[in-house]
Design an enzyme around this catalytic site. Structure first.
Site, PDB file in Angstrom:
ATOM      1  N   GLY A 249     -31.065  10.388  28.329  1.00  0.00           N
ATOM      2  CA  GLY A 249     -31.405   9.192  27.567  1.00  0.00           C
ATOM      3  C   GLY A 249     -30.454   8.703  26.504  1.00  0.00           C
ATOM      4  O   GLY A 249     -30.690   7.650  25.908  1.00  0.00           O
ATOM      5  N   GLU A 291     -30.379  16.187  30.378  1.00  0.00           N
ATOM      6  CA  GLU A 291     -29.980  15.570  31.635  1.00  0.00           C
ATOM      7  C   GLU A 291     -29.335  14.210  31.415  1.00  0.00           C
ATOM      8  O   GLU A 291     -29.907  13.183  31.766  1.00  0.00           O
ATOM      9  CB  GLU A 291     -31.216  15.413  32.526  1.00  0.00           C
ATOM     10  CG  GLU A 291     -31.911  16.725  32.773  1.00  0.00           C
ATOM     11  CD  GLU A 291     -33.291  16.569  33.360  1.00  0.00           C
ATOM     12  OE1 GLU A 291     -33.683  17.442  34.139  1.00  0.00           O
ATOM     13  OE2 GLU A 291     -33.966  15.566  33.035  1.00  0.00           O
ATOM     14  N   PRO A 292     -28.143  14.198  30.826  1.00  0.00           N
ATOM     15  CA  PRO A 292     -27.483  12.909  30.622  1.00  0.00           C
ATOM     16  C   PRO A 292     -27.027  12.318  31.946  1.00  0.00           C
ATOM     17  O   PRO A 292     -26.491  13.027  32.804  1.00  0.00           O
ATOM     18  CB  PRO A 292     -26.276  13.257  29.748  1.00  0.00           C
ATOM     19  CG  PRO A 292     -26.010  14.708  30.014  1.00  0.00           C
ATOM     20  CD  PRO A 292     -27.345  15.331  30.359  1.00  0.00           C
ATOM     21  N   GLY A 293     -27.297  11.049  32.140  1.00  0.00           N
ATOM     22  CA  GLY A 293     -26.822  10.346  33.330  1.00  0.00           C
ATOM     23  C   GLY A 293     -25.904   9.225  32.887  1.00  0.00           C
ATOM     24  O   GLY A 293     -24.682   9.299  32.986  1.00  0.00           O
ATOM     25  N   ARG A 294     -26.537   8.193  32.328  1.00  0.00           N
ATOM     26  CA  ARG A 294     -25.817   7.011  31.871  1.00  0.00           C
ATOM     27  C   ARG A 294     -24.602   7.357  30.997  1.00  0.00           C
ATOM     28  O   ARG A 294     -23.502   6.849  31.212  1.00  0.00           O
ATOM     29  CB  ARG A 294     -26.786   6.146  31.051  1.00  0.00           C
ATOM     30  CG  ARG A 294     -26.243   4.799  30.628  1.00  0.00           C
ATOM     31  CD  ARG A 294     -27.169   4.181  29.552  1.00  0.00           C
ATOM     32  NE  ARG A 294     -28.556   4.131  29.977  1.00  0.00           N
ATOM     33  CZ  ARG A 294     -29.098   3.146  30.700  1.00  0.00           C
ATOM     34  NH1 ARG A 294     -28.379   2.105  31.038  1.00  0.00           N
ATOM     35  NH2 ARG A 294     -30.362   3.185  31.053  1.00  0.00           N
ATOM     36  N   ARG A 331     -29.251  -5.062  37.223  1.00  0.00           N
ATOM     37  CA  ARG A 331     -29.780  -4.742  35.882  1.00  0.00           C
ATOM     38  C   ARG A 331     -30.040  -5.977  35.034  1.00  0.00           C
ATOM     39  O   ARG A 331     -30.940  -5.968  34.204  1.00  0.00           O
ATOM     40  CB  ARG A 331     -28.858  -3.756  35.161  1.00  0.00           C
ATOM     41  CG  ARG A 331     -28.859  -2.377  35.824  1.00  0.00           C
ATOM     42  CD  ARG A 331     -28.159  -1.327  34.988  1.00  0.00           C
ATOM     43  NE  ARG A 331     -28.876  -1.020  33.775  1.00  0.00           N
ATOM     44  CZ  ARG A 331     -28.468  -1.350  32.564  1.00  0.00           C
ATOM     45  NH1 ARG A 331     -27.335  -1.983  32.389  1.00  0.00           N
ATOM     46  NH2 ARG A 331     -29.195  -1.055  31.511  1.00  0.00           N
ATOM     47  N   TYR A 335     -33.740  -6.239  33.713  1.00  0.00           N
ATOM     48  CA  TYR A 335     -33.995  -5.984  32.287  1.00  0.00           C
ATOM     49  C   TYR A 335     -33.212  -6.896  31.344  1.00  0.00           C
ATOM     50  O   TYR A 335     -33.151  -6.633  30.154  1.00  0.00           O
ATOM     51  CB  TYR A 335     -33.583  -4.561  31.876  1.00  0.00           C
ATOM     52  CG  TYR A 335     -33.767  -3.418  32.819  1.00  0.00           C
ATOM     53  CD1 TYR A 335     -35.046  -2.926  33.109  1.00  0.00           C
ATOM     54  CD2 TYR A 335     -32.667  -2.759  33.357  1.00  0.00           C
ATOM     55  CE1 TYR A 335     -35.192  -1.823  33.929  1.00  0.00           C
ATOM     56  CE2 TYR A 335     -32.821  -1.652  34.178  1.00  0.00           C
ATOM     57  CZ  TYR A 335     -34.095  -1.194  34.470  1.00  0.00           C
ATOM     58  OH  TYR A 335     -34.244  -0.102  35.274  1.00  0.00           O
ATOM     59  N   CYS A 362     -29.121 -16.345  47.077  1.00  0.00           N
ATOM     60  CA  CYS A 362     -29.987 -17.504  47.031  1.00  0.00           C
ATOM     61  C   CYS A 362     -31.197 -17.165  46.182  1.00  0.00           C
ATOM     62  O   CYS A 362     -32.279 -16.848  46.702  1.00  0.00           O
ATOM     63  CB  CYS A 362     -30.399 -17.897  48.433  1.00  0.00           C
ATOM     64  SG  CYS A 362     -29.003 -18.567  49.313  1.00  0.00           S
ATOM     65  N   GLU A 363     -30.997 -17.198  44.882  1.00  0.00           N
ATOM     66  CA  GLU A 363     -31.981 -16.691  43.934  1.00  0.00           C
ATOM     67  C   GLU A 363     -31.499 -17.138  42.558  1.00  0.00           C
ATOM     68  O   GLU A 363     -30.444 -16.705  42.119  1.00  0.00           O
ATOM     69  CB  GLU A 363     -31.967 -15.150  44.026  1.00  0.00           C
ATOM     70  CG  GLU A 363     -33.034 -14.417  43.297  1.00  0.00           C
ATOM     71  CD  GLU A 363     -34.284 -14.251  44.151  1.00  0.00           C
ATOM     72  OE1 GLU A 363     -35.348 -14.469  43.585  1.00  0.00           O
ATOM     73  OE2 GLU A 363     -34.182 -13.918  45.351  1.00  0.00           O
TER      74      GLU A 363
HETATM   75  C1  LIG Z   1     -33.479   8.792  34.143  1.00  0.00           C
HETATM   76  C2  LIG Z   1     -33.609  10.239  33.848  1.00  0.00           C
HETATM   77  C3  LIG Z   1     -32.526  10.920  33.272  1.00  0.00           C
HETATM   78  C4  LIG Z   1     -31.236  10.260  32.907  1.00  0.00           C
HETATM   79  O1  LIG Z   1     -31.364   9.346  31.875  1.00  0.00           O
HETATM   80  P1  LIG Z   1     -30.068   8.645  31.252  1.00  0.00           P
HETATM   81  O2  LIG Z   1     -30.632   7.622  30.367  1.00  0.00           O
HETATM   82  O3  LIG Z   1     -29.284   8.082  32.372  1.00  0.00           O
HETATM   83  O4  LIG Z   1     -29.307   9.699  30.512  1.00  0.00           O
HETATM   84  C5  LIG Z   1     -32.680  12.267  33.061  1.00  0.00           C
HETATM   85  N1  LIG Z   1     -33.820  12.930  33.386  1.00  0.00           N
HETATM   86  C6  LIG Z   1     -34.867  12.289  33.936  1.00  0.00           C
HETATM   87  C7  LIG Z   1     -36.075  13.056  34.282  1.00  0.00           C
HETATM   88  C8  LIG Z   1     -34.802  10.935  34.178  1.00  0.00           C
HETATM   89  O5  LIG Z   1     -35.846  10.308  34.715  1.00  0.00           O
END
Ligand SMILES: *Cc1c(COP(=O)(O)O)cnc(C)c1O
Length: 432
Positions: A249, A291-294, A331, A335, A362-363
């Protein structure tokens, strides 16, 4: 530098990504195309790893959230950097497995894993299944018993935190489709059920409070609530969880208006809080996972488009239409996410042309950015949308039967295709 170290302007007045001329890359690989500076991705992995080691302890590890960006090459990179991985679907599991990712380091999430998903996870040797509900616990127990397996699990707990972020990405609230809430007492019965189940091994708890969070407070609150829960669980059941996973997050800077984030300082602050709470409750510090993704991939990626038309409606606005749009980046449509747009062909010129960047679908809602300013474009210019490394390729669709763009990895001054462009043949391949 523009926004992040990946982006700059060269002597030709072109935007560069990872030191490479984006206009030349557009010529070589075509548009639209996703670029990913993998050296920048590795730098983020290392930043997380070293901060976790220093402030959470040697047993702690970051797990990359594959839903932000998922393809085989990226899992290979994540494995090389020694991170764990978080998968949210059987498709992500299969991708990780096909990439040779060590499946023991995978956490499998999701609020509705089917029996087939659970069986697949056991067959692939997934390290931890994050069980979302009592129904899922029962299903997993049956499947595990049938296979003579005893999976390690975490329980998804809802701490009840509003992270003051966009409503659609709040997941830690009590009123959530994810996990079982502490506030309602359902989390307690969930733990008791898991402890009583002979077919699983409970290793701890997981929570996730939301996404694109700039503030440290929601994470601190999550640690406080989860460690208090961990302590109370020990009191009532004798089970002291060895693992606490506090989800992903951390925010990312998409535009000049977003603050820059010091991830290491944030992790240090959380480490201090976790130590304080463990001492307060007299519990042994669990292994901490996040769990960093973004924040690992977003800034390292950008998307290149070719401008097709520039239309000014007197008294209203100017539309710049490009050869991609909501199929490669939904996105804005979902959002209204703000992005930084650069005319890559004229990156040294003043960004003085106010416009709305429209896709080719077409939107009417197919927009990439509204009310941004770029150097005045004309047909054939290359437009770059920056910070698209997360939740773009992974969210891409074939809406309007538009083929998905390729992912081009940039590293050490070289560009390589990591995911090839979809062809029209790919589009009709499944049609019987
Ligand atoms: C979406 C999600 C993440 C990643 O969130 P980011 O905002 O991308 O860091 C990690 N864990 C869980 C369970 C998620 O649903």
């Amino acid at each position: 530098m523009i926004l992040h170290p990946t982006y700059d302007v060269n002597a030709a007045g072109h935007l560069t990504a990872a030191g490479l001329d984006t206009v030349e890359l557009a010529r070589e690989f075509g548009t639209p195309a996703y670029l990913l500076d993998t050296d920048a991705v590795r730098a983020m992995c290392r930043l997380y790893k070293s901060a976790f080691h220093d402030f959470f302890g040697p047993a702690s590890t970051p797990a990359f959230a594959g839903k932000a960006l998922c393809y085989k090459g990226l899992y290979r990179l994540i494995a090389e950097e020694g991170l764990a991985a978080d998968c949210v679907s059987p498709g992500e599991l299969v991708t990780a497995h096909a990439a040779g990712f060590p499946m023991a380091k995978v956490f499998f999430h999701g609020n509705n894993k089917t029996d087939a998903d659970l069986a697949l996870a056991l067959d692939l040797g997934v390290g931890h299944i994050v069980v979302d509900s009592p129904d899922e616990l029962e299903a997993l127990a049956q499947i595990a018993a049938g296979k003579g397996a005893k999976p390690r699990i975490l329980l998804r707990i809802t701490p009840g935190i509003d992270p003051h972020t966009h409503k659609k990405i709040i997941t830690g609230n009590v009123d959530s489709k994810f996990g079982m809430a502490i506030a309602t007492g359902q989390a307690d019965s969930f733990v008791k059920a898991a402890l009583a189940c002979p077919f699983v091994t409970l290793d701890g708890f997981h929570c996730h409070v939301g996404s694109q969070i700039f503030d440290i407070e929601p994470f601190r609150d999550a640690c406080d609530i989860m460690l208090a829960f961990l302590a109370r669980t020990r009191q009532t059941t004798g089970f002291e969880a060895p693992v606490l996973n506090i989800g992903g997050g951390f925010g990312v800077r998409y535009t000049e208006r977003d603050p820059a984030i010091d991830y290491r300082a944030n992790i240090q602050a959380l480490g201090t809080e976790i130590d304080r709470m463990c001492a307060l409750h007299g519990v042994k510090k669990p292994a901490i996972l996040m769990e960093p993704g973004r924040s690992i991939v977003a800034a390292a990626g950008c998307t290149l488009y070719t401008v097709g038309s520039v239309k000014t409606i007197p008294g209203f606005r100017s539309y710049v239409s490009v050869d991609g749009g909501m199929p490669d980046n939904p996105r804005y449509a979902l959002y209204q996410s703000a992005y930084t747009v650069v005319n890559a062909s004229r990156a040294a010129e003043k960004a003085a042309f106010p416009c709305t960047v429209a896709g080719r679908c077409c939107e009417s809602g197919d927009l990439l950015a509204e009310d941004v300013s770029v150097a005045k474009p004309s047909r054939g210019d290359i437009l770059a949308v920056l910070v698209t490394g997360a939740y773009n390729y992974s969210m891409a669709s074939n809406y309007n039967r538009i083929p998905r763009p390729p992912v081009i990895e940039l590293s050490g001054g070289k560009a390589t295709v990591a995911v090839r462009r979809e062809t029209y043949d790919d589009l009709i391949r499944l049609d019987v």
